[in-house]
Design an enzyme around this catalytic site. Structure first.
Site: not given
Ligand code: CP
Ligand code: NVA
Length: 287
Positions: A105, A132, A135, A246, A274
């Protein structure tokens, strides 16, 4: 050496592969309930690199790997040499000697690509500023379990044009559904927004107005407030339309409590899925 099976983005895989992963996700969900799941990843290790915060991604990958018989190691920016400037390429080479797969990430999609280039084990995209994919695989699994195939359905996105909607667009091409997007490239008047929603959407989706790393929160709040998902907006979609987010959600901003907690919301199923879909992704990558 064979080429690792990376899960980098939905548009990088063909429809058959993606549908196969979803089918496995559904099966793994059922077998978890019936207690029939085996330990196909016995002895395998997943290293997870987090350069940004996470609740769902971290816990669902960790629990998922554990349930498949494997282990996880978590590296954060502030507690690894990556945070002190060791290159992604060198990190990839080293981690590939220890682990069977790497999840990352990160802010910069270029780091994902560098990892792909230098890792000799599968790499999984756990979110970048650009996309993402895990997701949206969970979201499509959620749609399928509620409504059947997503092909030819209408998905309506409202809000920021961010990483999550990018993966939705990739998925629209691969799964064959229609994607409608209301996002302020130049602020659209709200009557246009309503006209957009008033066309039988099967699914309404939104996300935070301020993603991790965004620094212009004030401007974004002003610009995006007409894009909030509330009861009036949901009433413009199909009567049985679902609502997805999400998470994490900012209640009262991009979505009202009444929609989040209402009968059309499937946000907790998305979060649960997930786990199942990532177990399927891990199984595919390591098969
Ligand atoms: N939706 C999602 O990816 O959540 P987190 O940021 O908690 O991993
Ligand atoms: N768009 C958001 C998604 C978090 C899961 C971000 O990147 O912060």
């Amino acid at each position: 050496m064979s080429v690792p099976k990376h899960f980098l983005d939905i548009d990088r895989l063909d429809s058959g592969t993606l549908q196969g992963i979803l089918t496995l996700g559904h099966d793994l969900k059922k077998s978890r309930k019936s207690g029939a799941a085996g330990r196909p990843l016995d002895g395998k290790t997943l290293v997870m690199i987090f350069e940004k915060p996470s609740t769902r991604t971290r816990v669902s990958f960790q629990v998922g790997m554990q349930e498949l018989g494997g282990h996880t190691v978590i590296l954060t920016d502030d507690q690894s040499q990556l945070g002190r400037g060791e290159t992604v390429a060198d990190t990839a080479r080293v981690l590939s000697r220890y682990a069977d797969a790497i999840m990352i990430r990160t802010d910069d999609p270029a780091k994902l690509i560098e990892l792909e280039e230098y890792a000799t084990v599968p790499v999984i995209n756990g979110l970048t500023d650009q996309s993402h994919p895990c997701q949206i695989m969970a979201d499509i699994m959620t749609f399928e379990e509620r409504r059947g195939a997503i092909r030819d359905r209408k998905v309506a996105w409202t809000g920021d044009g961010n990483n999550v909607v990018t993966s939705w667009v990739h998925a629209a091409a691969r799964f064959g559904f229609e994607m409608r997007i209301a996002t302020p490239d130049e602020l659209k008047p709200s009557d246009q927004l309503i006209a957009w929603a008033d066309d039988g959407a099967d699914l309404v989706v939104t996300d935070t107005w301020v993603s991790m790393g965004d620094e212009d929160a004030g401007t974004r709040h002003n610009m995006l407030s007409p894009y909030r998902v509330d009861d009036a907006l949901m009433a413009k979609a199909a009567a049985d339309a679902l609502f997805m987010h999400c998470l994490p959600a900012h209640r009262g901003e991009e979505v009202t409590d009444s929609v989040m907690d209402g009968p059309q919301s499937v946000v907790w199923d998305e979060a649960e899925n997930r786990l199942h879909v990532q177990k399927a992704i891990l199984s595919w990558c390591l098969s």
